[in-house]
Scaffold this motif. Structure first.
Motif, PDB file in Angstrom:
ATOM      1  N   LEU A   1      14.369  42.347  18.864  1.00 39.65           N
ATOM      2  CA  LEU A   1      14.423  40.891  18.839  1.00 39.65           C
ATOM      3  C   LEU A   1      13.277  40.270  18.057  1.00 39.65           C
ATOM      4  CD1 LEU A   1      15.522  40.236  22.527  1.00 39.65           C
ATOM      5  CD2 LEU A   1      16.928  40.415  20.479  1.00 39.65           C
TER       6      LEU A   1
ATOM      7  N   TRP B   1      16.361  41.214  12.786  1.00 43.46           N
ATOM      8  CA  TRP B   1      16.787  40.310  13.865  1.00 43.46           C
ATOM      9  C   TRP B   1      17.151  38.939  13.298  1.00 43.46           C
ATOM     10  CZ3 TRP B   1      19.026  39.280  18.111  1.00 43.46           C
ATOM     11  CH2 TRP B   1      18.860  38.056  18.736  1.00 43.46           C
TER      12      TRP B   1
ATOM     13  N   THR C   1      15.798  32.779  19.521  1.00 40.45           N
ATOM     14  CA  THR C   1      15.176  34.056  19.873  1.00 40.45           C
ATOM     15  C   THR C   1      14.550  33.982  21.257  1.00 40.45           C
ATOM     16  OG1 THR C   1      14.759  34.614  17.558  1.00 40.45           O
ATOM     17  CG2 THR C   1      13.395  35.728  19.199  1.00 40.45           C
TER      18      THR C   1
END
Length: 97
Positions: free
Chosen positions: A13, A18, A44
């Motif tokens: 992440l 990502w 996020t």
């Protein structure tokens, strides 16, 4: 959404991979080009704290400009499309509420 670049394996992440994956889910957000970094950071944060899943962003096509709040406030739904699942983001301050 263009599914050509979506992946089936877990992606850390953070980092470029990502952000490339997440962008596919939220690039249709209202004013995406103006607030791209804020939308990516807020999305996020929501995924990291397990409040949202990528599927939530896919369903909403990212962040939607709120007509019930002052300028630069956007919302998405996490975990359902009921009022209690609505998450707001002030795109100027980056604050989620």
């Amino acid at each position: 959404m263009n599914t050509q670049h979506l992946v089936t394996q877990a992606v850390p992440l953070d980092g470029e991979s990502w952000f490339n994956v997440l962008t596919q889910y939220i690039e249709d957000s209202d004013d995406f080009m103006l607030y791209q970094e804020i939308f990516l950071d807020a999305s996020t944060a929501l995924v990291k704290r397990k409040q949202c899943r990528l599927a939530d962003f896919e369903e909403m096509k990212g962040w939607v400009k709120s007509i019930n709040h002052p300028d630069s406030v956007y919302f998405t739904y996490c975990g359902g499309i009921e009022t209690e699942n609505k998450v707001y983001l002030n795109a100027v301050t980056g604050k989620l509420f």
